[in-house]
Design a protein around this motif. Structure first.
Motif, PDB file in Angstrom:
ATOM      1  N   PRO A 164     -12.306   1.561  -9.433  1.00 54.18           N
ATOM      2  CA  PRO A 164     -11.049   2.990  -9.902  1.00 54.18           C
ATOM      3  C   PRO A 164      -9.565   2.106 -10.128  1.00 54.18           C
ATOM      4  O   PRO A 164      -9.195   1.648 -10.439  1.00 54.18           O
ATOM      5  CB  PRO A 164     -10.426   3.105  -7.985  1.00 54.18           C
ATOM      6  CG  PRO A 164     -11.981   2.569  -7.586  1.00 54.18           C
ATOM      7  CD  PRO A 164     -12.733   1.203  -8.394  1.00 54.18           C
ATOM      8  N   PHE A 165      -9.663   3.502 -10.970  1.00 53.45           N
ATOM      9  CA  PHE A 165      -7.901   3.398 -11.975  1.00 53.45           C
ATOM     10  C   PHE A 165      -7.235   3.187 -10.938  1.00 53.45           C
ATOM     11  O   PHE A 165      -7.090   3.414  -9.680  1.00 53.45           O
ATOM     12  CB  PHE A 165      -8.028   4.043 -12.573  1.00 53.45           C
ATOM     13  CG  PHE A 165      -6.167   4.532 -13.154  1.00 53.45           C
ATOM     14  CD1 PHE A 165      -6.831   3.454 -14.445  1.00 53.45           C
ATOM     15  CD2 PHE A 165      -5.346   5.005 -12.962  1.00 53.45           C
ATOM     16  CE1 PHE A 165      -5.085   3.908 -15.557  1.00 53.45           C
ATOM     17  CE2 PHE A 165      -4.557   4.555 -13.916  1.00 53.45           C
ATOM     18  CZ  PHE A 165      -4.041   4.285 -14.815  1.00 53.45           C
ATOM     19  N   THR A 166      -6.047   1.955 -11.173  1.00 59.36           N
ATOM     20  CA  THR A 166      -4.815   1.466 -11.071  1.00 59.36           C
ATOM     21  C   THR A 166      -4.191   1.474 -11.648  1.00 59.36           C
ATOM     22  O   THR A 166      -4.278   0.134 -12.268  1.00 59.36           O
ATOM     23  CB  THR A 166      -5.647   0.692  -9.326  1.00 59.36           C
ATOM     24  OG1 THR A 166      -3.812   0.719  -8.997  1.00 59.36           O
ATOM     25  CG2 THR A 166      -5.762  -0.706  -9.837  1.00 59.36           C
ATOM     26  N   ALA A 167      -2.763   1.656 -11.363  1.00 55.74           N
ATOM     27  CA  ALA A 167      -1.481   1.065 -12.333  1.00 55.74           C
ATOM     28  C   ALA A 167      -0.728   0.558 -11.356  1.00 55.74           C
ATOM     29  O   ALA A 167       0.880   0.790 -12.017  1.00 55.74           O
ATOM     30  CB  ALA A 167      -1.148   2.717 -13.097  1.00 55.74           C
ATOM     31  N   GLY A 168      -0.591   0.182 -10.043  1.00 62.47           N
ATOM     32  CA  GLY A 168       0.263  -0.307  -9.039  1.00 62.47           C
ATOM     33  C   GLY A 168       0.838  -1.204 -10.091  1.00 62.47           C
ATOM     34  O   GLY A 168       1.682  -1.363  -9.761  1.00 62.47           O
ATOM     35  N   TRP A 169      -0.206  -2.293 -10.633  1.00 62.81           N
ATOM     36  CA  TRP A 169      -0.427  -3.747 -11.342  1.00 62.81           C
ATOM     37  C   TRP A 169       1.094  -3.459 -12.369  1.00 62.81           C
ATOM     38  O   TRP A 169       1.607  -4.480 -12.449  1.00 62.81           O
ATOM     39  CB  TRP A 169      -0.817  -4.596 -11.180  1.00 62.81           C
ATOM     40  CG  TRP A 169      -2.402  -3.705 -12.913  1.00 62.81           C
ATOM     41  CD1 TRP A 169      -2.853  -2.615 -12.473  1.00 62.81           C
ATOM     42  CD2 TRP A 169      -1.765  -3.887 -13.684  1.00 62.81           C
ATOM     43  NE1 TRP A 169      -3.373  -1.952 -13.950  1.00 62.81           N
ATOM     44  CE2 TRP A 169      -2.699  -2.709 -14.996  1.00 62.81           C
ATOM     45  CE3 TRP A 169      -1.195  -4.392 -15.198  1.00 62.81           C
ATOM     46  CZ2 TRP A 169      -2.592  -2.559 -15.949  1.00 62.81           C
ATOM     47  CZ3 TRP A 169      -1.088  -4.030 -16.356  1.00 62.81           C
ATOM     48  CH2 TRP A 169      -1.606  -3.345 -16.659  1.00 62.81           C
ATOM     49  N   TRP A 170       0.779  -2.470 -13.118  1.00 72.29           N
ATOM     50  CA  TRP A 170       1.883  -2.188 -14.257  1.00 72.29           C
ATOM     51  C   TRP A 170       3.475  -1.297 -14.170  1.00 72.29           C
ATOM     52  O   TRP A 170       4.298  -2.058 -14.495  1.00 72.29           O
ATOM     53  CB  TRP A 170       0.766  -1.246 -15.007  1.00 72.29           C
ATOM     54  CG  TRP A 170       1.852  -0.986 -16.035  1.00 72.29           C
ATOM     55  CD1 TRP A 170       2.233  -1.876 -17.176  1.00 72.29           C
ATOM     56  CD2 TRP A 170       2.220   0.596 -16.326  1.00 72.29           C
ATOM     57  NE1 TRP A 170       2.653  -1.162 -18.504  1.00 72.29           N
ATOM     58  CE2 TRP A 170       2.906   0.595 -17.884  1.00 72.29           C
ATOM     59  CE3 TRP A 170       2.837   1.067 -16.202  1.00 72.29           C
ATOM     60  CZ2 TRP A 170       3.729   1.046 -18.728  1.00 72.29           C
ATOM     61  CZ3 TRP A 170       3.533   2.940 -16.888  1.00 72.29           C
ATOM     62  CH2 TRP A 170       3.838   2.361 -18.060  1.00 72.29           C
ATOM     63  N   LEU A 171       2.852  -1.160 -12.770  1.00 76.85           N
ATOM     64  CA  LEU A 171       4.279  -0.399 -11.885  1.00 76.85           C
ATOM     65  C   LEU A 171       4.781  -1.158 -11.801  1.00 76.85           C
ATOM     66  O   LEU A 171       6.328  -0.732 -12.022  1.00 76.85           O
ATOM     67  CB  LEU A 171       4.436   1.106 -11.317  1.00 76.85           C
ATOM     68  CG  LEU A 171       2.892   1.462 -12.113  1.00 76.85           C
ATOM     69  CD1 LEU A 171       2.433   3.370 -11.035  1.00 76.85           C
ATOM     70  CD2 LEU A 171       4.131   3.033 -12.627  1.00 76.85           C
ATOM     71  N   THR A 172       4.654  -2.161 -11.007  1.00 80.08           N
ATOM     72  CA  THR A 172       5.620  -3.364 -10.344  1.00 80.08           C
ATOM     73  C   THR A 172       6.335  -4.339 -11.531  1.00 80.08           C
ATOM     74  O   THR A 172       6.362  -5.049 -10.712  1.00 80.08           O
ATOM     75  CB  THR A 172       5.136  -3.201  -8.705  1.00 80.08           C
ATOM     76  OG1 THR A 172       3.557  -3.810  -9.569  1.00 80.08           O
ATOM     77  CG2 THR A 172       5.333  -2.135  -7.949  1.00 80.08           C
TER      78      THR A 172
ATOM     79  N   LYS B 278     -11.417   6.372 -18.019  1.00 74.95           N
ATOM     80  CA  LYS B 278     -10.617   5.612 -16.013  1.00 74.95           C
ATOM     81  C   LYS B 278     -11.411   6.265 -15.851  1.00 74.95           C
ATOM     82  O   LYS B 278     -11.465   5.678 -14.418  1.00 74.95           O
ATOM     83  CB  LYS B 278      -9.411   5.540 -16.208  1.00 74.95           C
ATOM     84  CG  LYS B 278      -8.603   5.252 -17.371  1.00 74.95           C
ATOM     85  CD  LYS B 278      -6.464   5.844 -17.273  1.00 74.95           C
ATOM     86  CE  LYS B 278      -5.497   5.239 -18.039  1.00 74.95           C
ATOM     87  NZ  LYS B 278      -6.718   5.560 -19.620  1.00 74.95           N
ATOM     88  N   LEU B 279     -11.850   7.919 -15.608  1.00 78.78           N
ATOM     89  CA  LEU B 279     -12.806   8.065 -14.487  1.00 78.78           C
ATOM     90  C   LEU B 279     -14.080   7.160 -14.134  1.00 78.78           C
ATOM     91  O   LEU B 279     -14.855   7.360 -13.043  1.00 78.78           O
ATOM     92  CB  LEU B 279     -12.669   9.353 -14.687  1.00 78.78           C
ATOM     93  CG  LEU B 279     -11.492  10.498 -14.332  1.00 78.78           C
ATOM     94  CD1 LEU B 279     -11.473  11.480 -15.566  1.00 78.78           C
ATOM     95  CD2 LEU B 279     -11.090  10.177 -13.156  1.00 78.78           C
TER      96      LEU B 279
END
Length: 176
Positions: free
Chosen positions: A53-61, A47-48
């Motif tokens: 850049p890593f983003t989890a927003g798509w998964w969270l929402t 991920k790093l």
């Protein structure tokens, strides 16, 4: 210390015993610690070092919003996505390093179990079944919390001898 023996307890009103070969059990716990640490170090580094850049927003929402912890996941996705985007890759990295070197083993395992709890229960449909890699990693982290393993070829055996840990023996609960 005996090379083998029995562990006994009471289960569902019956006395039960389990024969244990201590040297093999100790080596197995050390192997599990390093194996899980390697999995997490690799995941964090992926991920790093990724091109984006890593983003989890798509998964969270998205996917996670339909899971058991949907309300919590959506809250993080809407209010603190920067926190999740930081914690997941760096958390995986530091959990992996801690387990591989056997330093603060129980603390690293606790945070690993916490992360896997959210990843497992944030899964909306369990498309690969209820028993999947996330659940297995959660179980392995709980095993490492219980057994530690940082004293076996790890830094925790040295950390426990420090003056600070001797002065505050409760710090041993964070070690292996």
């Amino acid at each position: 210390m005996a090379m083998s023996g029995e562990v006994g307890t009471r289960l569902f009103g019956r006395d039960v015993t389990l024969a244990v070969s201590w040297p093999w059990a100790v080596y197995w716990i050390a192997f599990l610690r390093v194996l899980v640490g390697t999995v997490f170090l690799h995941a964090g580094m992926d991920k790093l070092l990724a091109d984006q850049p890593f983003t989890a927003g798509w998964w969270l929402t998205g996917t996670a919003s339909e899971g058991v912890l949907g309300t919590v996941m959506v809250w993080f996705g809407q209010n603190a996505p920067w926190f999740v985007d930081f914690v997941i890759p760096f958390g995986e990295l530091f959990i992996g390093i801690g387990l591989i070197v056997g330093g603060l083993t129980r603390l690293a395992s606790f945070f690993g179990a916490t992360l896997m709890f959210f990843l497992y229960f944030g899964n909306a449909d369990w498309e690969h079944g209820f028993v999947n890699g996330d659940l297995l990693l959660l179980v392995l982290f709980i095993t490492l919390i219980i057994f530690g393993g940082g004293r076996i070829w790890g830094l925790d055996s040295y950390l426990e001898k420090t003056e600070t840990v001797q002065k505050y023996p409760r710090l041993r609960y964070l070690l292996g």
